[in-house]
Design an enzyme around this catalytic site. Structure first.
Site, PDB file in Angstrom:
ATOM      1  N   CYS A  18      -6.961  -1.398   1.385  1.00  0.00           N
ATOM      2  CA  CYS A  18      -6.784  -1.843  -0.071  1.00  0.00           C
ATOM      3  C   CYS A  18      -8.157  -2.008  -0.738  1.00  0.00           C
ATOM      4  CB  CYS A  18      -6.169  -3.340  -0.028  1.00  0.00           C
ATOM      5  SG  CYS A  18      -6.147  -4.113  -1.590  1.00  0.00           S
TER       6      CYS A  18
HETATM    7  N1  MHO Z   1      -1.031  -6.555  -2.720  1.00  0.00           N
HETATM    8  C1  MHO Z   1      -1.537  -5.849  -1.525  1.00  0.00           C
HETATM    9  C2  MHO Z   1      -2.583  -5.105  -1.576  1.00  0.00           C
HETATM   10  C3  MHO Z   1      -3.156  -4.759  -2.812  1.00  0.00           C
HETATM   11  S1  MHO Z   1      -4.248  -3.571  -2.796  1.00  0.00           S
HETATM   12  C4  MHO Z   1      -4.841  -3.339  -4.264  1.00  0.00           C
HETATM   13  C5  MHO Z   1      -2.130  -7.053  -0.641  1.00  0.00           C
HETATM   14  O1  MHO Z   1      -2.728  -7.665  -0.907  1.00  0.00           O
HETATM   15  O2  MHO Z   1      -1.189  -7.395   0.412  1.00  0.00           O
HETATM   16  O3  MHO Z   1      -3.605  -2.368  -2.180  1.00  0.00           O
END
Ligand code: MHO
Length: 207
Positions: A18
């Protein structure tokens, strides 16, 4: 803090899961002047967060070569993931390095040879950068964005490209120590209330 001559600035592009986290991790490194998150490494047109296609979440790091080298950033990249972990469940979160010059390619290959010497298969994706697509605004310096009191300190039009915003994002995400913050908080140009808020956040997560 943004006054360096353009010819000393170079750009590195990494995927480390991420993109929120490497944005903060690299943003706080001395010599990094700007960061931005986006999508790279795929072939599908116009990726977005909800339509990422075969792209990978990546961070672009503009750094000042007179303060930090590409090799040093690569070192941090290799230490920040496990290259022997079989490919992640999702292409979106692959560990990847996208080189953009012959010299960067050589740097990447040098470190790759060293990794290979330790045996086992290496799953880190290594590719020339073809195109980097900026991610949506709400993903840029994500951790800092969660702090409305600190966001008030910034001019929104300068925010993404701000060196100070990149550093503060790193602190808010827990990548800097309280004593390092103490040593430089005065240079950030925050209001008294902003300084107090940032110190409070960092003292809660790091001692
Ligand atoms: N929404 C996910 C990852 C976000 S990242 C921009 C989480 O925090 O679990 O892919």
């Amino acid at each position: 803090m943004n006054t360096k001559l353009p010819e000393t600035i170079e750009t590195a592009t990494f995927g480390l899961g991420c993109f929120w986290s490497p944005d903060a991790q690299f943003g706080i490194i001395k010599g990094v002047v700007r960061t931005r998150v986006g999508y790279a490494g795929g072939t599908t047109a116009n990726p977005t967060y909800h339509n990422i296609g075969n792209h990978i979440e990546a961070v672009e790091i503009d750094f000042d070569r007179s303060q930090i080298s590409y090799a040093e950033l690569l070192e941090i990249f290799w230490r920040s993931h496990n290259p022997r972990q079989s490919p992640s469940w999702s292409r979106q979160y692959m560990d990847a390095v996208f080189y953009r010059t012959e010299s960067q390619k050589q740097g990447v290959e040098q470190k790759l040879d060293r990794e290979k010497a330790n045996g086992g298969e290496i799953y880190t994706l290594i590719q020339p950068l073809t195109q980097f697509y900026w991610a949506e605004d709400y993903h840029q310096k994500y951790y800092l964005r969660q702090e409305p009191e600190l966001m008030k300190e910034f001019d929104r039009t300068q925010f993404v490209n701000s060196t100070v915003a990149a550093r503060i994002n790193g602190y808010v995400a827990g990548f800097g120590s309280f004593s390092n913050l103490k040593g430089e908080i005065r240079d950030f140009g925050l209001s008294a209330a902003g300084c107090e808020k940032l110190e409070k956040i960092v003292s809660r997560i790091r001692h």
